[in-house]
Design a protein around this motif. Structure first.
Motif, PDB file in Angstrom:
ATOM      1  N   SER A  36       0.801  -1.227  -0.041  1.00  0.00           N
ATOM      2  CA  SER A  36       0.265  -0.123  -0.037  1.00  0.00           C
ATOM      3  C   SER A  36       0.766   1.219   0.031  1.00  0.00           C
ATOM      4  O   SER A  36       2.026   1.201   0.610  1.00  0.00           O
ATOM      5  CB  SER A  36      -0.959  -0.164   1.338  1.00  0.00           C
ATOM      6  N   SER A  55      -6.011  -2.435   2.392  1.00  0.00           N
ATOM      7  CA  SER A  55      -4.741  -3.010   2.387  1.00  0.00           C
ATOM      8  C   SER A  55      -4.120  -3.529   3.719  1.00  0.00           C
ATOM      9  O   SER A  55      -3.284  -4.449   3.602  1.00  0.00           O
ATOM     10  CB  SER A  55      -3.846  -1.853   1.806  1.00  0.00           C
ATOM     11  N   SER A  73      -9.314  -0.970  -1.947  1.00  0.00           N
ATOM     12  CA  SER A  73      -8.240  -0.083  -2.065  1.00  0.00           C
ATOM     13  C   SER A  73      -7.204  -0.569  -3.485  1.00  0.00           C
ATOM     14  O   SER A  73      -7.298  -1.906  -3.517  1.00  0.00           O
ATOM     15  CB  SER A  73      -7.269   0.048  -0.916  1.00  0.00           C
ATOM     16  N   GLY A  75      -4.036   0.287  -5.883  1.00  0.00           N
ATOM     17  CA  GLY A  75      -2.876   1.444  -6.286  1.00  0.00           C
ATOM     18  C   GLY A  75      -1.794   0.831  -6.648  1.00  0.00           C
ATOM     19  O   GLY A  75      -1.566  -0.313  -7.179  1.00  0.00           O
ATOM     20  N   GLN A 407      -2.562   5.466  -4.449  1.00  0.00           N
ATOM     21  CA  GLN A 407      -3.712   4.488  -3.967  1.00  0.00           C
ATOM     22  C   GLN A 407      -5.019   5.303  -3.761  1.00  0.00           C
ATOM     23  O   GLN A 407      -5.087   6.356  -3.277  1.00  0.00           O
ATOM     24  CB  GLN A 407      -3.127   4.189  -2.604  1.00  0.00           C
ATOM     25  N   SER A 409      -8.997   4.550  -2.461  1.00  0.00           N
ATOM     26  CA  SER A 409      -9.744   3.964  -1.377  1.00  0.00           C
ATOM     27  C   SER A 409     -10.954   4.287  -1.460  1.00  0.00           C
ATOM     28  O   SER A 409     -11.156   5.469  -1.463  1.00  0.00           O
ATOM     29  CB  SER A 409      -9.054   3.747  -0.001  1.00  0.00           C
TER      30      SER A 409
END
Length: 412
Positions: A36, A55, A73, A75, A407, A409
């Motif tokens: 993450s 994550s 999430s 990324g 990332q 979310s």
């Protein structure tokens, strides 16, 4: 050079150069911390229990019980390594080898995590990310090519996990990991091998995109003192993974088990929280790499190479500042111990390392946010001695890295 000596020489050379084992990017050994962007922004301090997005299931499946809504999430992390090989003395100084600082590379590691609460007791989740990987590549003209070459190893972890909340204090979780590994390793003879009758550029190893699958598991628990104070403990079993290429060459690599303890404490009546982690990585189990059915006349049958690695440790501490409803700021520091002990290599620039990390969360609205994380990783100088190929080499290696993570979310 006699046939027997040639075969012995090539056995030694192959076993040394197919290490699969530098982590020019992230952590000691060839472990990646690429779960993450949030974790990158705090040096992964407290990541087995903070649970600020989905994550967390990659570090502790029990932490899925901390969510009451579906969480997503996704990324990626950009990993740029800066590796130096300097002060080289090759075959007693008979062949000059200049310093090089372009051995590293930039790679991208994507991730996705989904947590789905079923009710106030049960939750399940799925994810995909990379847990182990490395890439080092020396120039084709590097004089000591038998110690350089290309090493490119990557893995993808596909996870399925569940959690159960026993009461207001205790939660438990467990999961299965389906691990896909792929590796390319290439070596050729260097200038020093001419003295042994091997022409420069002779192919010594060419394992191209060997791949394979293995199954592991993870378990964990969370203990909540109250809404502002909690602890997490997790354990991950990592299996041996056997990779095979289209020529029938096989490499069996033992991966390390990992245990982690984390704490999170939000200071009452403030906007500040402190968090920390201690992680143990069982690199002591990395005793050897097994080679089997190798072609090109190098090795027929099976050959094992000893490595004598030592267990590694991560010690991380960080802080989070909840500035307002829009911005959350974080920082962290980690000390990361080397997996290697006495056996070293210029293609394995491993050392004790320090992480200096910072990051933030931008809350788009109450249900979605974007995270950014940055880490500068500082390595140490390592004195290297290599002799197994019959062309003795000493050098100093140094590896730093820059990690960037982005990332998105969302809660549903």
């Amino acid at each position: 050079m006699t046939t027997n000596n040639t075969r012995l020489f090539k056995k030694s050379l192959l076993a040394v150069t197919i290490t699969l084992a530098s982590s020019q990017a992230m952590a000691a050994g060839f472990q990646l911390n690429a779960q993450s962007a949030t974790g990158i922004g705090r040096a992964f301090a407290g990541d087995a229990v903070i649970a600020d997005n989905a994550s967390v299931m990659a570090r502790n499946p029990a932490a899925m019980a901390l969510f009451d809504k579906t969480e997503l999430s996704l990324g990626f992390e950009s990993i740029t390594s800066m590796i130096e090989v300097k002060d080289v003395e090759y075959v007693g100084g008979a062949i000059p080898v200049g310093d090089t600082d372009d051995v590293g590379d930039t790679s991208i590691a994507p991730n996705i995590h989904l947590i789905v609460p079923v009710n106030d007791k049960f939750a399940w989740g799925v994810n995909a990310y990379s847990n182990f990987g490395t890439k080092t590549e020396f120039d084709d003209s590097y004089p000591a090519a038998e110690y350089g070459g290309l090493t490119d190893v990557k893995s993808i972890n596909f996870g399925l996990a569940g959690s159960y909340r026993l009461n207001n204090q205790w939660s438990f979780g467990a999961g299965l990991d389906l691990i896909y590994g792929q590796g390319t390793m290439k070596r050729s003879s260097g200038a020093g091998m001419v003295l042994a009758g091997v022409p420069v550029g002779t192919p010594l190893l060419n394992v191209d995109e060997a791949d394979g699958w293995a199954v592991g598991f993870n378990v964990g628990t969370v203990y909540e003192l109250d809404e502002n104070n909690r602890f997490g403990l997790s354990y991950r079993y990592s299996p041996e993974i056997t990779a095979k290429d289209d020529k029938g060459q096989e490499i069996t690599l033992p991966l390390p088990d990992i245990a982690e303890f984390s704490g999170y404490h939000k200071i009452e009546d403030t906007k500040f929280a402190v968090h920390y982690s201690v992680q143990w990585i069982g690199w002591g189990d990395f005793d050897q790499i097994e080679f089997e059915n190798l072609s090109q006349g190098l090795i027929q049958g099976t050959y094992n190479k000893e490595y004598q690695w030592q267990d590694g440790w991560h010690y991380a501490i960080g802080g989070t500042y909840y500035l307002n409803d829009t911005w959350t700021l974080r920082t962290g520091y980690m000390y990361d111990t080397s997996a290697q002990d006495e056996l070293t290599s210029i293609s394995v620039p491993d050392s004790d390392r320090q992480w200096l990390s910072a990051g933030f969360t931008y809350h788009i609205d109450t249900a979605s946010n974007v995270d950014f994380g940055f880490t500068y990783l500082l390595g140490d100088d390592v004195d290297v001695t290599e002799t197994s190929s019959g062309t003795p080499l000493t050098a100093t290696t140094h590896a730093d890295a820059i990690l960037l993570g982005l990332q998105y979310s969302r809660s549903f």
